[in-house]
Scaffold this active site. Structure first.
Site, PDB file in Angstrom:
ATOM      1  N   SER A 133     -10.701 -61.865  56.316  1.00 50.82           N
ATOM      2  CA  SER A 133     -10.432 -60.441  56.167  1.00 50.82           C
ATOM      3  C   SER A 133     -10.943 -59.679  57.391  1.00 50.82           C
ATOM      4  O   SER A 133     -10.463 -59.883  58.493  1.00 50.82           O
ATOM      5  CB  SER A 133     -11.060 -59.929  54.863  1.00 50.82           C
ATOM      6  OG  SER A 133     -10.558 -58.664  54.519  1.00 50.82           O
ATOM      7  N   HIS A 186      -6.320 -63.346  50.594  1.00 48.04           N
ATOM      8  CA  HIS A 186      -6.993 -62.652  49.494  1.00 48.04           C
ATOM      9  C   HIS A 186      -6.416 -63.040  48.130  1.00 48.04           C
ATOM     10  O   HIS A 186      -6.214 -62.202  47.275  1.00 48.04           O
ATOM     11  CB  HIS A 186      -6.869 -61.140  49.687  1.00 48.04           C
ATOM     12  CG  HIS A 186      -7.660 -60.589  50.835  1.00 48.04           C
ATOM     13  ND1 HIS A 186      -7.243 -60.722  52.143  1.00 48.04           N
ATOM     14  CD2 HIS A 186      -8.823 -59.904  50.878  1.00 48.04           C
ATOM     15  CE1 HIS A 186      -8.121 -60.125  52.940  1.00 48.04           C
ATOM     16  NE2 HIS A 186      -9.095 -59.636  52.194  1.00 48.04           N
ATOM     17  N   GLU A 229      -1.902 -62.505  56.795  1.00 48.34           N
ATOM     18  CA  GLU A 229      -2.064 -62.052  55.412  1.00 48.34           C
ATOM     19  C   GLU A 229      -2.705 -60.676  55.456  1.00 48.34           C
ATOM     20  O   GLU A 229      -3.135 -60.199  56.493  1.00 48.34           O
ATOM     21  CB  GLU A 229      -2.899 -63.044  54.607  1.00 48.34           C
ATOM     22  CG  GLU A 229      -4.329 -63.230  55.108  1.00 48.34           C
ATOM     23  CD  GLU A 229      -5.358 -62.349  54.413  1.00 48.34           C
ATOM     24  OE1 GLU A 229      -5.101 -61.904  53.271  1.00 48.34           O
ATOM     25  OE2 GLU A 229      -6.407 -62.091  55.008  1.00 48.34           O
TER      26      GLU A 229
END
Length: 307
Positions: free
Chosen positions: A116, A277, A212
């Site tokens: 992330s 995620h 992502e």
């Protein structure tokens, strides 16, 4: 784009530092994550400021200086074999320029794991240290402490990486074909906002790009992809593998955006490769040569992520 240096795999007793370069950490989850690592016969410890919270900016785990010091101290400690982020959130962009990359390079290769917001650090580790890094579940993340699939794949990557060299998609090809290249990528929003900043690659040429994101509406995903297209960052990319798009709206609304922006580039594009995620997220290495087979929905590493 060339292969990067692969750190050594972990062995029982390896010392693991947990750092928080981004958002504040939930203590209960941190303790659960440390317990899990101990259960793997590792020797984990939390860096001094992991549980801090910035006095005025509550979305940061401590001050920029504290977060940067924890990461650098852990990396430069010769007794530490791996550095694992506690969580994502936001804040890595604020610390990456505070690190002494010369000292970190001199410390030699070791395992770095984060995802992330840590995309910023993955890019910097590639550019400044020439090092393979792992994009996967973090030590105080729900997936890490509660999901057996995520735990098992990460553990295999750390201890027996030759057993997890192929990732298989649960979706279909957005664009067919086969491609080879060096893996790179992470969170789309971080790659888009990192363009043109220090410690970031100028583009994905020759690479297999793994993308992502989380919490971005379809128009925002469109905006970030369009930014990468317009800047030329995607020029010469060999292939693209897409992971999860949690909280990005119904996938049937997002999928046309991904197809519209990526399928026309002329390279293979695979969707739903199971990293990011999502529940049971797989761990993927950045910096190793791999083959992407869009029709089969597979990404196969030429060599294990770690030596």
């Amino acid at each position: 784009m060339k292969d990067l240096v692969r750190p050594s795999r972990l062995a029982p007793g390896a010392r693991v530092a947990v750092v928080a370069p981004s958002g504040p950490v939930v203590e209960e989850r941190l303790q659960a994550g440390l317990d899990l690592l101990r259960g793997w016969d590792l020797d984990p410890f939390a860096a001094p400021h992991v549980l801090e919270r910035h006095g005025e900016l509550g979305y940061l785990a401590g001050t920029d200086a504290e977060r940067a010091a924890d990461l650098q101290r852990a990396w430069c400690d010769p007794s530490v074999d791996a550095v694992i982020c506690a969580r994502g959130g936001y804040g890595a962009q604020r610390v990456v320029d505070l690190l002494d990359w010369g000292a970190m390079r001199a410390a030699g290769p070791k395992v770095f794991l984060g995802f992330s917001d840590s995309t910023t650090l993955h890019e910097a580790f590639a550019v400044r240290l020439g090092l393979v890094t792992l994009y996967g579940p973090v030590a105080a993340g729900i997936d890490f402490v509660k999901n057996a699939r995520a735990q098992e794949h990460l553990r295999a990557t750390l201890f027996a990486p030759e057993t997890v060299r192929t990732l298989t998609s649960t979706g279909t090809a957005l664009a067919p074909g086969r491609a080879r290249g060096v893996t790179l990528g992470g969170c789309l929003a971080l790659l888009a906002t990192g363009y043109g900043t220090p410690h970031t690659r100028p583009g994905a040429r020759g690479g297999l790009l793994l993308l992502e994101d989380v919490g971005e509406r379809p128009y925002a995903v469109d905006r970030a992809l369009t930014q990468l297209l317009r800047t030329g960052w995607l020029d010469g990319v060999a292939g693209i593998a897409l992971g999860s798009w949690a909280q990005c709206g119904p996938y049937e609304e997002l999928r046309p955006v991904l197809a519209d922006r990526l399928a026309g580039i002329g390279v293979p594009v695979v969707e739903e490769l199971g990293f990011g995620h999502c529940d049971g997220a797989l761990t993927v290495p950045f910096g190793v040569t791999a083959e992407l087979e869009a029709d089969a929905g597979t990404l196969t590493l030429d060599a294990p992520a770690l030596r």
